[in-house]
Design a protein around this motif. Structure first.
Motif, PDB file in Angstrom:
ATOM      1  N   THR A   1     111.504  47.720  27.116  1.00  0.00           N
ATOM      2  CA  THR A   1     111.318  48.880  26.250  1.00  0.00           C
ATOM      3  C   THR A   1     110.392  49.892  26.903  1.00  0.00           C
ATOM      4  O   THR A   1     110.652  51.107  26.847  1.00  0.00           O
ATOM      5  N   MET A   2     109.305  49.431  27.530  1.00  0.00           N
ATOM      6  CA  MET A   2     108.400  50.358  28.213  1.00  0.00           C
ATOM      7  C   MET A   2     109.117  51.085  29.349  1.00  0.00           C
ATOM      8  O   MET A   2     108.941  52.293  29.528  1.00  0.00           O
TER       9      MET A   2
ATOM     10  N   ASP B   1     119.226  54.859  25.318  1.00  0.00           N
ATOM     11  CA  ASP B   1     118.863  53.920  26.377  1.00  0.00           C
ATOM     12  C   ASP B   1     118.939  52.493  25.837  1.00  0.00           C
ATOM     13  O   ASP B   1     118.238  52.153  24.883  1.00  0.00           O
ATOM     14  N   PRO B   2     119.782  51.633  26.421  1.00  0.00           N
ATOM     15  CA  PRO B   2     119.930  50.266  25.897  1.00  0.00           C
ATOM     16  C   PRO B   2     118.690  49.397  26.130  1.00  0.00           C
ATOM     17  O   PRO B   2     118.553  48.348  25.491  1.00  0.00           O
ATOM     18  N   ARG B   3     117.792  49.829  27.005  1.00  0.00           N
ATOM     19  CA  ARG B   3     116.583  49.030  27.251  1.00  0.00           C
ATOM     20  C   ARG B   3     115.587  49.133  26.111  1.00  0.00           C
ATOM     21  O   ARG B   3     114.756  48.248  25.928  1.00  0.00           O
ATOM     22  N   ILE B   4     115.655  50.210  25.335  1.00  0.00           N
ATOM     23  CA  ILE B   4     114.705  50.400  24.237  1.00  0.00           C
ATOM     24  C   ILE B   4     115.128  49.533  23.063  1.00  0.00           C
ATOM     25  O   ILE B   4     116.233  49.659  22.539  1.00  0.00           O
TER      26      ILE B   4
ATOM     27  N   VAL C   1     106.467  46.720  19.893  1.00  0.00           N
ATOM     28  CA  VAL C   1     107.814  46.174  19.990  1.00  0.00           C
ATOM     29  C   VAL C   1     107.769  44.744  19.480  1.00  0.00           C
ATOM     30  O   VAL C   1     106.985  43.924  19.962  1.00  0.00           O
ATOM     31  N   LEU C   2     108.603  44.462  18.490  1.00  0.00           N
ATOM     32  CA  LEU C   2     108.691  43.107  17.966  1.00  0.00           C
ATOM     33  C   LEU C   2     109.667  42.340  18.842  1.00  0.00           C
ATOM     34  O   LEU C   2     110.828  42.711  18.970  1.00  0.00           O
TER      35      LEU C   2
ATOM     36  N   ILE D   1     101.868  53.713  25.567  1.00  0.00           N
ATOM     37  CA  ILE D   1     100.937  52.586  25.685  1.00  0.00           C
ATOM     38  C   ILE D   1     101.407  51.496  24.730  1.00  0.00           C
ATOM     39  O   ILE D   1     101.694  51.778  23.558  1.00  0.00           O
ATOM     40  N   MET D   2     101.483  50.261  25.224  1.00  0.00           N
ATOM     41  CA  MET D   2     101.913  49.141  24.381  1.00  0.00           C
ATOM     42  C   MET D   2     100.783  48.747  23.436  1.00  0.00           C
ATOM     43  O   MET D   2      99.653  48.539  23.863  1.00  0.00           O
ATOM     44  N   ASP D   3     101.103  48.645  22.164  1.00  0.00           N
ATOM     45  CA  ASP D   3     100.142  48.263  21.133  1.00  0.00           C
ATOM     46  C   ASP D   3     100.568  46.904  20.585  1.00  0.00           C
ATOM     47  O   ASP D   3     101.646  46.781  20.014  1.00  0.00           O
TER      48      ASP D   3
END
Length: 135
Positions: A65-66, A28-31, A55-56, A95-97
């Motif tokens: 990315t989510m 997946d190019p979005r990740i 995600v940096l 979950i975004m950290d």
């Protein structure tokens, strides 16, 4: 199975490895390629799994990315089912950290305060040397 048992800890570790590999090989190019799996918590009944990812990048990268992870959750779950033999393959919840970005921000602030403190010490040190020379 209790939440903090040795068995649950081992399952969390194995799931974390498999999920990180699946994310890395996802097409997946979005990740974002700068996506890291920070922690995994599989429920004791093996029905659900919370995955904390970091995600940096900027907010747009995080959002994309989510979305990509939600879209690729079926692929990641099937990879998990093929790799680890569990009674149930858990439903994945991402979950975004933002703890890494928080740590980077705090480090920058500490460095700024330290630099200002060093400048103030240097200015005071020069004044003290001048006072010492006059005596």
């Amino acid at each position: 199975m209790r939440k903090n048992s040795i068995k649950n800890s081992r399952i969390n570790g194995e799931v974390m490895k498999v999920v990180a590999e699946a994310i890395r090989f996802s097409k997946d190019p979005r990740i974002s390629p700068m996506t890291s799996v920070m922690d995994v918590e599989v429920a004791p009944d093996l029905k659900t799994c919370k995955i904390w990812v970091s995600v940096l990048g900027n907010d747009e990268d995080r959002q994309q990315t989510m979305e990509g992870l939600q879209s690729a959750s079926g692929y990641i779950r099937s990879t998990l089912a093929r790799t680890i033999n569990l009674r149930n393959t858990p439903q994945l919840r991402f979950i975004m950290d933002d703890s890494i970005e928080y740590a980077i921000d705090m480090t920058k602030k500490i460095d700024e305060v330290k630099a200002r403190d060093d400048e103030a010490r240097a200015a005071r040190g020069e004044e003290e040397e001048q006072d010492y020379d006059e005596n």
